[in-house]
Structures are given as C-alpha cells and as structure tokens.
Design a protein around this motif. Structure first.
Motif, PDB file in Angstrom:
ATOM      1  N   SER A 249      33.286  56.432  34.504  1.00  0.00           N
ATOM      2  CA  SER A 249      33.201  55.076  33.845  1.00  0.00           C
ATOM      3  C   SER A 249      34.881  54.353  34.097  1.00  0.00           C
ATOM      4  CB  SER A 249      32.819  55.185  32.137  1.00  0.00           C
ATOM      5  OG  SER A 249      33.217  56.280  31.800  1.00  0.00           O
ATOM      6  N   VAL A 250      35.888  55.353  33.564  1.00  0.00           N
ATOM      7  CA  VAL A 250      37.159  54.597  34.032  1.00  0.00           C
ATOM      8  C   VAL A 250      37.327  54.314  35.370  1.00  0.00           C
ATOM      9  CG1 VAL A 250      39.348  55.100  33.522  1.00  0.00           C
ATOM     10  CG2 VAL A 250      37.924  55.797  31.874  1.00  0.00           C
ATOM     11  N   GLY A 251      37.010  55.113  36.177  1.00  0.00           N
ATOM     12  CA  GLY A 251      37.249  55.137  37.570  1.00  0.00           C
ATOM     13  C   GLY A 251      36.502  53.922  38.143  1.00  0.00           C
ATOM     14  N   VAL A 252      35.288  53.440  37.742  1.00  0.00           N
ATOM     15  CA  VAL A 252      34.826  52.293  38.109  1.00  0.00           C
ATOM     16  C   VAL A 252      35.298  51.148  37.668  1.00  0.00           C
ATOM     17  CG1 VAL A 252      32.335  50.949  38.148  1.00  0.00           C
ATOM     18  CG2 VAL A 252      32.427  53.330  38.497  1.00  0.00           C
ATOM     19  N   VAL A 253      36.060  51.067  36.454  1.00  0.00           N
ATOM     20  CA  VAL A 253      36.640  49.915  35.766  1.00  0.00           C
ATOM     21  C   VAL A 253      37.768  49.758  36.735  1.00  0.00           C
ATOM     22  CG1 VAL A 253      37.749  49.053  33.679  1.00  0.00           C
ATOM     23  CG2 VAL A 253      35.607  50.096  33.528  1.00  0.00           C
ATOM     24  N   ILE A 254      38.676  50.845  36.828  1.00  0.00           N
ATOM     25  CA  ILE A 254      40.003  50.716  37.889  1.00  0.00           C
ATOM     26  C   ILE A 254      39.332  50.288  38.883  1.00  0.00           C
ATOM     27  CG2 ILE A 254      41.582  52.146  38.897  1.00  0.00           C
ATOM     28  CD1 ILE A 254      42.199  51.804  35.979  1.00  0.00           C
ATOM     29  N   ALA A 255      38.492  50.523  39.846  1.00  0.00           N
ATOM     30  CA  ALA A 255      38.167  50.153  41.160  1.00  0.00           C
ATOM     31  C   ALA A 255      37.787  48.541  40.994  1.00  0.00           C
ATOM     32  CB  ALA A 255      37.218  50.623  41.785  1.00  0.00           C
ATOM     33  N   ALA A 256      37.308  48.157  39.829  1.00  0.00           N
ATOM     34  CA  ALA A 256      36.930  46.793  39.710  1.00  0.00           C
ATOM     35  C   ALA A 256      38.255  46.098  39.452  1.00  0.00           C
ATOM     36  CB  ALA A 256      36.077  46.585  38.719  1.00  0.00           C
ATOM     37  N   PHE A 257      39.153  46.470  38.818  1.00  0.00           N
ATOM     38  CA  PHE A 257      40.300  45.809  38.692  1.00  0.00           C
ATOM     39  C   PHE A 257      41.100  45.833  39.989  1.00  0.00           C
ATOM     40  CE2 PHE A 257      42.319  46.757  34.203  1.00  0.00           C
ATOM     41  CZ  PHE A 257      41.260  46.283  33.340  1.00  0.00           C
ATOM     42  N   ARG A 258      40.852  46.672  40.819  1.00  0.00           N
ATOM     43  CA  ARG A 258      41.619  46.760  41.987  1.00  0.00           C
ATOM     44  C   ARG A 258      40.947  45.570  43.082  1.00  0.00           C
ATOM     45  NH1 ARG A 258      44.796  51.459  44.316  1.00  0.00           N
ATOM     46  NH2 ARG A 258      46.030  49.716  44.833  1.00  0.00           N
ATOM     47  N   VAL A 259      39.951  45.170  42.864  1.00  0.00           N
ATOM     48  CA  VAL A 259      39.433  44.423  43.827  1.00  0.00           C
ATOM     49  C   VAL A 259      39.069  42.823  43.190  1.00  0.00           C
ATOM     50  CG1 VAL A 259      38.089  46.013  45.163  1.00  0.00           C
ATOM     51  CG2 VAL A 259      36.956  44.990  43.290  1.00  0.00           C
ATOM     52  N   THR A 260      39.579  42.737  42.009  1.00  0.00           N
ATOM     53  CA  THR A 260      39.306  41.326  41.491  1.00  0.00           C
ATOM     54  C   THR A 260      40.573  40.225  42.115  1.00  0.00           C
ATOM     55  OG1 THR A 260      40.942  42.067  39.767  1.00  0.00           O
ATOM     56  CG2 THR A 260      38.535  41.526  39.296  1.00  0.00           C
ATOM     57  N   PRO A 261      40.175  39.078  42.326  1.00  0.00           N
ATOM     58  CA  PRO A 261      40.986  38.290  43.117  1.00  0.00           C
ATOM     59  C   PRO A 261      42.413  38.169  42.254  1.00  0.00           C
ATOM     60  CG  PRO A 261      38.967  37.309  42.537  1.00  0.00           C
ATOM     61  CD  PRO A 261      38.966  38.543  41.940  1.00  0.00           C
ATOM     62  N   ALA A 262      42.486  38.334  41.062  1.00  0.00           N
ATOM     63  CA  ALA A 262      43.606  38.008  40.154  1.00  0.00           C
ATOM     64  C   ALA A 262      44.660  39.091  40.481  1.00  0.00           C
ATOM     65  CB  ALA A 262      43.253  38.068  38.602  1.00  0.00           C
ATOM     66  N   LYS A 263      45.775  38.656  40.553  1.00  0.00           N
ATOM     67  CA  LYS A 263      46.994  39.537  41.284  1.00  0.00           C
ATOM     68  C   LYS A 263      47.293  40.567  40.153  1.00  0.00           C
ATOM     69  CE  LYS A 263      48.119  39.758  45.627  1.00  0.00           C
ATOM     70  NZ  LYS A 263      47.750  38.604  46.119  1.00  0.00           N
ATOM     71  N   TRP A 264      47.340  40.034  38.825  1.00  0.00           N
ATOM     72  CA  TRP A 264      48.122  40.557  37.746  1.00  0.00           C
ATOM     73  C   TRP A 264      47.268  41.895  37.571  1.00  0.00           C
ATOM     74  CZ3 TRP A 264      45.914  40.857  33.016  1.00  0.00           C
ATOM     75  CH2 TRP A 264      45.101  39.940  32.748  1.00  0.00           C
ATOM     76  N   VAL A 265      45.773  41.450  37.381  1.00  0.00           N
ATOM     77  CA  VAL A 265      44.788  42.598  37.237  1.00  0.00           C
ATOM     78  C   VAL A 265      44.842  43.915  38.137  1.00  0.00           C
ATOM     79  CG1 VAL A 265      42.284  43.072  36.834  1.00  0.00           C
ATOM     80  CG2 VAL A 265      43.300  40.599  36.099  1.00  0.00           C
TER      81      VAL A 265
END
Lengths: 250, 218
Positions: B35-51
């Motif tokens: 669950s944490v890993g998928v969230v982290i992956a989602a963070f890393r592919v969002t367009p927003a740079k700071w996320v």
C-alpha cells in the motif's frame, strides 16, 4: 568525543564491507563462470550452490556460521590477523561475519553476472569462436568485458545492499556501529545522555551519505562507459535478485 | 543420521510456531509495503514537482538506510507515547523499507506503459485519476509482477532481521534457541533453512504462475 566513537565504529563497517565486496566480486565471477560452463559437472553444482545461498536470509547464514565455525578456525584467524587492524577485527567472530557476507553476496552477484553474460547475443561468442579464439580467450576478451559492463548498475546496487547489511554483524557481537550506537545511548555516565533516536538518526545519515556517494560514482562510471563504448546498461530498479529474476523469465 | 530427524521430531511444534511467526511478519509487511509502495509510486509520477520530490526523498532515504537502523528507531527510539509491540514495529519497519523498492518497481512499470497511451487517454477526456486507474495501472501491474515477486522473496529473507534485532521468536530465532538447547546447531539450522526455502521457493512458483496467467496475448 561521541561523534568520534561512532565514526571509528563506522570505519569498521566500511572495512568489513570493503573486504566482503572484493571477495564477493571474485567468487561471484567464478561462480558465474561455473554456472555458464558447458560441462555439466561444473554447471550443476555451481548452480545449486548459488541457489541455496541466495535463497537463505543473510542474517540466518551469519548466525549459523558464528555458532558452528570450529573453534580452531577462529583461533587460527586470531593468530593470523595483523595487529594494525582495528580492535574489532581481532576477534574471531569477524571470520564468520566476512564469510557469511561473502557466501551470500557472491551468490547474488554470480546471478547478476550470469544474467549479464547470457544477455549477450549468441553471435558474439560464435564470432569469437569463428575467429579461432579458444574458450577462455573469447571469455576474457569478448564476452566478459561486454557482459559485465552491462551489469555495472545492478552490481553496484548489490554492493550498496552489502554495505547496509554490514550492520547485521552486530547481531553476532562484532563491535561495529550498531553496537556502539547502543552503547552510546545507554551510557549513564555521559552528560547529557544522547537519546537513542538521535544516535540512530545520525547512524542512518552516515549510511545514506556513503551509499548515495556509491551510487553517484556508479552513475558517473556508467555515463562515461556509455560515451566511450556505447554499452547499453541493463536497467535496475530494485534490489538483490531482481535482475536475476528477469533473466530467468527470458 | 538418527539425530537429524530426531531434532525435527522433538522440536516440531517449535519449528512450526517459528514458521508461522515468520509468515505473519511477512504477511503484515507485504500489506504495508504494497500500500505504501503504490502511494510512493503515484507520488513519483504525478505532474506536480514538489510531490515528486517527496516521493523521491522517501525512496532515497529508505533505500540507503540499513533495515536494522530502521527497526531500532521504530522499536527503541520512539517516545513512549507511541510504543509499538515487537511484531508491529518489526513488520512496520520491514514494510516501510520494502515500500521504497516497491515504489521504484511500480514507477518503472508505469513508465513502461508509454507516453502515447497516456496522451491518448487524456485526449479522450479521461481525468488524470481515471487515466492512472483504468489505463496505466492495469498494464503496469503486469510488467511489475516479476520484479515485485523477487522483492517479496527478498523481503521474506529480510524478515529474519526482525527476529535478530527485536528478539521476535521467528524461524531463525527458534533455530538459535534449539541449537542452544541441544548443541545440534547443524540440524537445527538445517530444518529452519528448509522452512525458509519452503516459503521462498513457493513464492517463486506463485509469481511464475501469476505471470503466465496475467500475460497479455498480443
């Protein structure tokens, strides 16, 4: 004073890691060569050896060796170890530590290297043979330089894992950074007594610095290699046997 | 040779309980890591740079810190108001640690999908979330199964660290206890090794099976 206490212990980790890295690379290459050997008398035993050690937990191997290595080996090691080595190295337990790290990591690195060797097109080996190169010469001059170069990132990521795993030898009572961290945070004569959380945050930061440096260096190496030789490196994203798993599939 | 089986026979319940403790650790950590890993992956592919940067920092920290340090911080280091049990702290540490690797694996799976498909989906009027959920993730899942499989095998092996660091009576610590009781170190560790291989080898088969079942026929 406290910082020096921790740094000295961290040096022990780095030294253990360096020794185990060199040994793992050497034995890893030998095991990989054994595994791709045409003779089944060599390839089957080295394959089985790699599969067993790779699939056991490292800490489990360390604990087993520390409990089961014959006393005489430890004694012989203690006689042999040069006096200029740090105090932690004078104990025979280091033998079990380095052996365990090497057994496990050489098996993992062997898989990485084998994947690199087998990722080369068959034509390379065939061309070398057609040019009249004998097996070992074609290995040394044609196959290995290309195959291993592709695996630099994967190998380095395993070496970083090895660096982190040196902390596990604290569990078999080698005086390295985790032990010193525990000693420091339970020191009642110290004033003020450093809280455990902070001590271990510092320890973690030390590892982050060393490991990030390692991966930076490897990335630089990779880019330079690519510019000079046009090697396409195999992408790695994770740890340990990921590359090997990919090689199994194809 | 008689002693060989003798140890297993005499200490069978011990081995089994250690085996199940290891399985429980692996199970809880698996859930956390996924669950944490998928969230982290989602963070890393969002367009927003700071996320993206938050996700990247998480990965860099947890991938470069030794698991043992993490476990010590979680179990011994936290203030007494948030005291975890040994099993919880251990599984949480292992889960968070593995999550960084899961994040990286899932991210590379997402990138494997290809910008063209994302562009197509967005231009068809799918929202960013729907694009991720209906176009990218179903395909990414397939490419990440082999790396995730080997990650979870690695995680099973790492679960031994919880036993050693926090004195949880898992398979490895049982073997240690039995060898201290009987002085039959080889036998005790041999049977524990069989236990670990049982888990890792069957995981290998599960992964291979999943792979063939989910494979897209093109």
């Amino acid at each position: 004073m406290n910082a020096k206490f921790l740094l000295n212990a961290f040096l022990v980790n780095i030294e253990i890691a360096a020794i185990a890295m060199v040994l793992s690379l050497i034995f890893g290459l030998l095991l990989a060569l054994g595994r791709v050997s045409k003779s089944r008398v060599v390839s089957i035993p080295s394959g089985a050896w790699v599969d067993v050690w790779r699939n056991l937990p490292l800490l489990f191997i360390l604990l087993y060796l520390s409990l089961s290595l014959p006393e005489t080996w430890n004694a012989r090691y203690e006689n042999l170890v040069p006096a200029f080595m740090p105090e932690a190295f004078q104990s025979g337990r280091v033998l079990a530590g380095v052996m365990g790290l090497t057994l496990y990591n050489s098996a993992v690195i062997a898989e990485v290297m084998r994947a690199g060797i087998q990722s080369l097109e068959r034509g390379q080996g065939e061309a070398a043979a057609a040019l009249g190169l004998p097996y070992w010469k074609s290995m040394r001059l044609v196959i290995l330089p290309q195959g291993l170069r592709r695996m630099v990132p994967a190998t380095v990521s395993q070496l970083i894992t090895l660096m982190k795993d040196t902390t596990l030898v604290s569990i078999i009572a080698i005086q390295e950074i985790m032990r010193h961290g525990r000693i420091l945070s339970s020191c009642f004569t110290c004033d003020p007594q450093p809280p455990l959380l902070q001590v271990f945050l510092v320890v973690g930061a030390m590892f982050i610095v060393v490991n990030l440096t390692l991966s930076r260096v490897s990335r630089r190496l990779e880019i330079r290699q690519r510019e000079r030789t046009g090697t396409e490196v195999q992408a790695v994203t994770g740890l340990e046997d990921q590359v090997a798993a990919k090689a199994d599939v194809t | 040779m008689g002693e060989f089986w003798g140890v297993l026979e005499r200490y069978f319940p011990e081995f089994v309980s250690g085996f199940f403790v290891t399985l429980r650790l692996v199970g809880i950590s698996f859930a956390i890591a996924m669950s944490v890993g998928v969230v982290i992956a989602a963070f890393r592919v969002t367009p927003a740079k700071w996320v993206q940067r938050i996700g990247g920092t998480y990965v860099e920290i947890f991938r470069n810190i030794p698991l043992l340090v993490l476990l010590f911080i979680l179990f011994y280091g936290l203030p007494s108001e948030v005291q975890f049990s040994r099993v919880t702290a251990g599984a949480l540490g292992l889960g968070l640690y593995t999550a960084a690797y899961v994040g990286e694996a899932v991210r590379s799976g997402v990138f494997a999908v290809g910008q063209g498909q994302i562009d197509a989906s967005l231009s068809l009027g799918f929202s960013y979330r729907d694009t991720l959920r209906r176009v990218v993730l179903p395909q990414a899942v397939r490419t990440v199964i082999p790396p995730l499989g080997s990650l979870f095998i690695a995680m099973t092996k790492n679960s031994a660290v919880i036993g050693g660091a926090l004195q949880v009576q898992d398979l490895m610590m049982k073997a240690r206890g039995i060898s201290a009781d009987t002085f039959q170190t080889n036998e005790a560790f041999f049977w524990a090794a069989v236990g670990y291989l049982l888990i890792t080898v069957s995981l290998t088969f599960v992964v291979r099976n999943l792979e063939t079942r989910l494979a897209i026929r093109r």
